[in-house]
Design a protein around this motif. Structure first.
Motif, PDB file in Angstrom:
ATOM      1  N   ASP A  83       0.807  -1.219   0.000  1.00  0.00           N
ATOM      2  CA  ASP A  83       0.000   0.000   0.000  1.00  0.00           C
ATOM      3  C   ASP A  83       0.846   1.279   0.000  1.00  0.00           C
ATOM      4  O   ASP A  83       0.725   2.118   0.888  1.00  0.00           O
ATOM      5  CB  ASP A  83      -0.951  -0.013   1.204  1.00  0.00           C
ATOM      6  N   VAL A  84       1.692   1.394  -1.040  1.00  0.00           N
ATOM      7  CA  VAL A  84       2.540   2.579  -1.139  1.00  0.00           C
ATOM      8  C   VAL A  84       1.963   3.642  -2.076  1.00  0.00           C
ATOM      9  O   VAL A  84       2.565   4.691  -2.265  1.00  0.00           O
ATOM     10  CB  VAL A  84       3.990   2.226  -1.568  1.00  0.00           C
ATOM     11  N   GLY A  85       0.813   3.380  -2.676  1.00  0.00           N
ATOM     12  CA  GLY A  85       0.171   4.370  -3.526  1.00  0.00           C
ATOM     13  C   GLY A  85       0.333   4.143  -5.010  1.00  0.00           C
ATOM     14  O   GLY A  85       0.071   5.031  -5.818  1.00  0.00           O
ATOM     15  N   ILE A  86       0.769   2.958  -5.401  1.00  0.00           N
ATOM     16  CA  ILE A  86       0.852   2.609  -6.821  1.00  0.00           C
ATOM     17  C   ILE A  86      -0.537   2.163  -7.272  1.00  0.00           C
ATOM     18  O   ILE A  86      -1.150   1.307  -6.641  1.00  0.00           O
ATOM     19  CB  ILE A  86       1.884   1.496  -7.061  1.00  0.00           C
ATOM     20  N   VAL A  87      -1.019   2.729  -8.379  1.00  0.00           N
ATOM     21  CA  VAL A  87      -2.366   2.417  -8.851  1.00  0.00           C
ATOM     22  C   VAL A  87      -2.377   1.183  -9.746  1.00  0.00           C
ATOM     23  O   VAL A  87      -3.206   0.304  -9.586  1.00  0.00           O
ATOM     24  CB  VAL A  87      -2.983   3.630  -9.584  1.00  0.00           C
ATOM     25  N   ALA A  88      -1.495   1.103 -10.717  1.00  0.00           N
ATOM     26  CA  ALA A  88      -1.388  -0.051 -11.624  1.00  0.00           C
ATOM     27  C   ALA A  88      -2.705  -0.368 -12.324  1.00  0.00           C
ATOM     28  O   ALA A  88      -3.212  -1.479 -12.265  1.00  0.00           O
ATOM     29  CB  ALA A  88      -0.859  -1.273 -10.879  1.00  0.00           C
ATOM     30  N   ALA A  89      -3.254   0.605 -13.015  1.00  0.00           N
ATOM     31  CA  ALA A  89      -4.550   0.457 -13.678  1.00  0.00           C
ATOM     32  C   ALA A  89      -4.563  -0.659 -14.725  1.00  0.00           C
ATOM     33  O   ALA A  89      -5.571  -1.328 -14.886  1.00  0.00           O
ATOM     34  CB  ALA A  89      -4.970   1.775 -14.318  1.00  0.00           C
ATOM     35  N   CYS A  90      -3.457  -0.880 -15.419  1.00  0.00           N
ATOM     36  CA  CYS A  90      -3.435  -1.919 -16.457  1.00  0.00           C
ATOM     37  C   CYS A  90      -2.947  -3.259 -15.922  1.00  0.00           C
ATOM     38  O   CYS A  90      -2.777  -4.207 -16.681  1.00  0.00           O
ATOM     39  CB  CYS A  90      -2.587  -1.470 -17.650  1.00  0.00           C
ATOM     40  N   GLU A  91      -2.706  -3.338 -14.632  1.00  0.00           N
ATOM     41  CA  GLU A  91      -2.293  -4.564 -13.956  1.00  0.00           C
ATOM     42  C   GLU A  91      -0.975  -5.127 -14.485  1.00  0.00           C
ATOM     43  O   GLU A  91      -0.782  -6.340 -14.543  1.00  0.00           O
ATOM     44  CB  GLU A  91      -3.395  -5.610 -14.011  1.00  0.00           C
ATOM     45  N   GLY A  92      -0.068  -4.248 -14.887  1.00  0.00           N
ATOM     46  CA  GLY A  92       1.264  -4.682 -15.286  1.00  0.00           C
ATOM     47  C   GLY A  92       1.417  -5.095 -16.723  1.00  0.00           C
ATOM     48  O   GLY A  92       2.377  -5.778 -17.069  1.00  0.00           O
ATOM     49  N   THR A  93       0.514  -4.681 -17.601  1.00  0.00           N
ATOM     50  CA  THR A  93       0.594  -5.072 -19.012  1.00  0.00           C
ATOM     51  C   THR A  93       1.297  -4.037 -19.884  1.00  0.00           C
ATOM     52  O   THR A  93       1.254  -4.138 -21.099  1.00  0.00           O
ATOM     53  CB  THR A  93      -0.813  -5.351 -19.573  1.00  0.00           C
ATOM     54  N   LEU A  94       1.912  -3.046 -19.279  1.00  0.00           N
ATOM     55  CA  LEU A  94       2.644  -1.989 -19.981  1.00  0.00           C
ATOM     56  C   LEU A  94       1.736  -1.191 -20.912  1.00  0.00           C
ATOM     57  O   LEU A  94       2.072  -0.870 -22.037  1.00  0.00           O
ATOM     58  CB  LEU A  94       3.835  -2.587 -20.751  1.00  0.00           C
ATOM     59  N   CYS A  95       0.531  -0.888 -20.420  1.00  0.00           N
ATOM     60  CA  CYS A  95      -0.447  -0.129 -21.206  1.00  0.00           C
ATOM     61  C   CYS A  95      -0.801   1.200 -20.559  1.00  0.00           C
ATOM     62  O   CYS A  95      -1.688   1.902 -21.038  1.00  0.00           O
ATOM     63  CB  CYS A  95      -1.724  -0.940 -21.383  1.00  0.00           C
ATOM     64  N   CYS A  96      -0.177   1.542 -19.456  1.00  0.00           N
ATOM     65  CA  CYS A  96      -0.457   2.812 -18.785  1.00  0.00           C
ATOM     66  C   CYS A  96       0.806   3.254 -18.044  1.00  0.00           C
ATOM     67  O   CYS A  96       1.821   2.569 -18.101  1.00  0.00           O
ATOM     68  CB  CYS A  96      -1.636   2.689 -17.814  1.00  0.00           C
ATOM     69  N   SER A  97       0.732   4.354 -17.373  1.00  0.00           N
ATOM     70  CA  SER A  97       1.893   4.830 -16.602  1.00  0.00           C
ATOM     71  C   SER A  97       1.531   5.059 -15.139  1.00  0.00           C
ATOM     72  O   SER A  97       2.204   5.801 -14.445  1.00  0.00           O
ATOM     73  CB  SER A  97       2.445   6.112 -17.227  1.00  0.00           C
TER      74      SER A  97
END
Length: 162
Positions: A83-97
Protein backbone atom coordinates in the motif's frame (compact mmCIF):
# COMPACT_ATOMS: atom_id res chain seq x y z
CA UNK A 1 18.19 -27.98 -9.15
CA UNK A 2 15.48 -26.30 -11.22
CA UNK A 3 14.57 -27.04 -14.84
CA UNK A 4 12.25 -24.79 -16.86
CA UNK A 5 11.13 -24.48 -20.49
CA UNK A 6 10.28 -21.11 -21.91
CA UNK A 7 10.05 -19.15 -25.15
CA UNK A 8 12.64 -16.74 -26.55
CA UNK A 9 10.64 -13.87 -25.09
CA UNK A 10 11.66 -14.96 -21.60
CA UNK A 11 15.33 -15.73 -22.39
CA UNK A 12 16.50 -12.34 -21.15
CA UNK A 13 14.67 -12.89 -17.88
CA UNK A 14 16.38 -16.24 -17.49
CA UNK A 15 19.84 -14.79 -18.00
CA UNK A 16 19.03 -12.01 -15.53
CA UNK A 17 17.89 -14.49 -12.89
CA UNK A 18 20.97 -16.64 -13.41
CA UNK A 19 23.17 -13.75 -12.34
CA UNK A 20 21.61 -13.88 -8.86
CA UNK A 21 23.06 -17.32 -8.10
CA UNK A 22 26.65 -17.98 -7.15
CA UNK A 23 27.10 -20.99 -9.42
CA UNK A 24 24.74 -21.52 -12.30
CA UNK A 25 24.58 -23.10 -15.73
CA UNK A 26 22.40 -23.03 -18.81
CA UNK A 27 22.16 -26.60 -19.98
CA UNK A 28 20.41 -26.43 -23.34
CA UNK A 29 19.04 -23.98 -25.88
CA UNK A 30 17.32 -25.49 -28.89
CA UNK A 31 15.13 -24.32 -31.73
CA UNK A 32 11.84 -26.19 -31.85
CA UNK A 33 10.30 -24.45 -34.86
CA UNK A 34 11.20 -21.51 -37.14
CA UNK A 35 9.50 -18.94 -34.91
CA UNK A 36 10.16 -20.25 -31.42
CA UNK A 37 13.19 -21.17 -29.34
CA UNK A 38 13.02 -23.37 -26.30
CA UNK A 39 15.37 -22.82 -23.42
CA UNK A 40 15.95 -25.49 -20.83
CA UNK A 41 17.55 -23.92 -17.80
CA UNK A 42 19.28 -25.71 -14.98
CA UNK A 43 20.33 -23.67 -12.00
CA UNK A 44 22.47 -25.06 -9.25
CA UNK A 45 23.45 -22.84 -6.40
CA UNK A 46 25.93 -23.23 -3.58
CA UNK A 47 23.96 -20.79 -1.42
CA UNK A 48 20.24 -20.27 -0.95
CA UNK A 49 18.72 -17.34 -2.78
CA UNK A 50 17.18 -14.67 -0.55
CA UNK A 51 13.41 -14.90 -0.34
CA UNK A 52 12.98 -11.18 0.32
CA UNK A 53 15.08 -8.06 -0.03
CA UNK A 54 14.71 -4.78 1.86
CA UNK A 55 13.45 -1.79 -0.19
CA UNK A 56 12.42 1.72 0.72
CA UNK A 57 9.51 3.60 -0.84
CA UNK A 58 9.15 7.34 -0.35
CA UNK A 59 5.41 7.90 -0.44
CA UNK A 60 3.76 10.83 -2.20
CA UNK A 61 3.34 12.60 1.15
CA UNK A 62 7.11 12.37 1.79
CA UNK A 63 7.12 9.62 4.41
CA UNK A 64 9.44 6.64 4.09
CA UNK A 65 8.12 3.10 4.10
CA UNK A 66 10.55 0.22 4.42
CA UNK A 67 9.30 -3.09 3.03
CA UNK A 68 10.55 -6.63 2.51
CA UNK A 69 10.01 -7.40 -1.16
CA UNK A 70 9.57 -10.98 -2.34
CA UNK A 71 12.21 -11.95 -4.91
CA UNK A 72 10.59 -12.65 -8.28
CA UNK A 73 7.68 -10.23 -7.86
CA UNK A 74 7.54 -6.98 -9.79
CA UNK A 75 7.97 -3.70 -7.93
CA UNK A 76 4.37 -3.00 -8.90
CA UNK A 77 3.19 -6.09 -7.02
CA UNK A 78 5.34 -5.18 -4.03
CA UNK A 79 3.94 -1.64 -4.05
CA UNK A 80 0.35 -2.83 -4.18
CA UNK A 81 0.90 -5.44 -1.42
CA UNK A 82 2.47 -2.79 0.82
CA UNK A 83 0.00 0.00 0.00
CA UNK A 84 2.54 2.58 -1.14
CA UNK A 85 0.17 4.37 -3.53
CA UNK A 86 0.85 2.61 -6.82
CA UNK A 87 -2.37 2.42 -8.85
CA UNK A 88 -1.39 -0.05 -11.62
CA UNK A 89 -4.55 0.46 -13.68
CA UNK A 90 -3.43 -1.92 -16.46
CA UNK A 91 -2.29 -4.56 -13.96
CA UNK A 92 1.26 -4.68 -15.29
CA UNK A 93 0.59 -5.07 -19.01
CA UNK A 94 2.64 -1.99 -19.98
CA UNK A 95 -0.45 -0.13 -21.21
CA UNK A 96 -0.46 2.81 -18.78
CA UNK A 97 1.89 4.83 -16.60
CA UNK A 98 0.02 4.62 -13.30
CA UNK A 99 2.78 2.49 -11.72
CA UNK A 100 5.39 5.18 -12.41
CA UNK A 101 8.18 5.36 -9.81
CA UNK A 102 11.25 7.54 -9.53
CA UNK A 103 14.41 5.59 -8.78
CA UNK A 104 16.99 7.16 -6.47
CA UNK A 105 19.81 8.69 -8.55
CA UNK A 106 22.50 6.50 -6.99
CA UNK A 107 20.51 3.32 -7.67
CA UNK A 108 19.26 3.92 -11.22
CA UNK A 109 22.21 2.39 -13.10
CA UNK A 110 22.25 -0.65 -10.79
CA UNK A 111 18.81 -1.90 -11.82
CA UNK A 112 19.34 -5.06 -13.88
CA UNK A 113 16.09 -4.73 -15.85
CA UNK A 114 16.89 -2.62 -18.90
CA UNK A 115 14.66 0.28 -19.97
CA UNK A 116 12.89 -0.77 -23.20
CA UNK A 117 11.49 1.37 -26.00
CA UNK A 118 7.96 0.36 -25.00
CA UNK A 119 8.55 1.47 -21.41
CA UNK A 120 10.05 4.78 -22.59
CA UNK A 121 6.95 5.37 -24.73
CA UNK A 122 4.70 4.82 -21.70
CA UNK A 123 6.89 7.05 -19.51
CA UNK A 124 6.26 9.85 -22.01
CA UNK A 125 2.64 9.78 -20.80
CA UNK A 126 3.58 9.92 -17.10
CA UNK A 127 3.08 13.11 -15.09
CA UNK A 128 6.44 14.86 -14.61
CA UNK A 129 8.79 11.99 -15.52
CA UNK A 130 12.43 12.39 -14.54
CA UNK A 131 15.70 11.01 -15.89
CA UNK A 132 15.39 8.19 -13.35
CA UNK A 133 11.70 7.37 -13.88
CA UNK A 134 10.69 3.74 -14.40
CA UNK A 135 7.47 1.77 -14.52
CA UNK A 136 7.33 -0.51 -11.50
CA UNK A 137 5.66 -3.29 -13.52
CA UNK A 138 8.86 -3.64 -15.56
CA UNK A 139 11.28 -4.14 -12.67
CA UNK A 140 11.53 -7.62 -11.16
CA UNK A 141 12.74 -7.83 -7.58
CA UNK A 142 16.11 -9.54 -7.23
CA UNK A 143 18.92 -9.43 -4.70
CA UNK A 144 20.47 -6.68 -6.87
CA UNK A 145 17.74 -4.29 -5.66
CA UNK A 146 18.46 -4.77 -1.95
CA UNK A 147 18.49 -1.44 -0.13
CA UNK A 148 17.29 0.65 -3.08
CA UNK A 149 14.95 3.62 -2.71
CA UNK A 150 11.96 4.37 -4.95
CA UNK A 151 9.79 7.50 -4.85
CA UNK A 152 6.08 7.35 -5.59
CA UNK A 153 5.05 10.51 -7.52
CA UNK A 154 2.32 12.67 -6.04
CA UNK A 155 0.16 12.43 -9.18
CA UNK A 156 -0.28 10.10 -12.14
CA UNK A 157 -2.07 9.86 -15.47
CA UNK A 158 -3.56 6.88 -17.23
CA UNK A 159 -2.24 6.63 -20.81
CA UNK A 160 -5.30 4.60 -21.81
CA UNK A 161 -7.44 7.71 -21.33
CA UNK A 162 -5.27 10.06 -23.43
Amino acid sequence: MLTARTSLRRVFSLFRSLSSTKASTISNISRTCPTQWTVIRTITSTRPLPKTVPLTFILSNGTEKKVDAKVGNSLMEVGIENDVGIVAACEGTLCCSTCHLIVDDKDFDSIPDMLTDEEMDMLDTAVNPTQTSRLSCQIIVSSDLAGMTFTVPSSFSDARLL
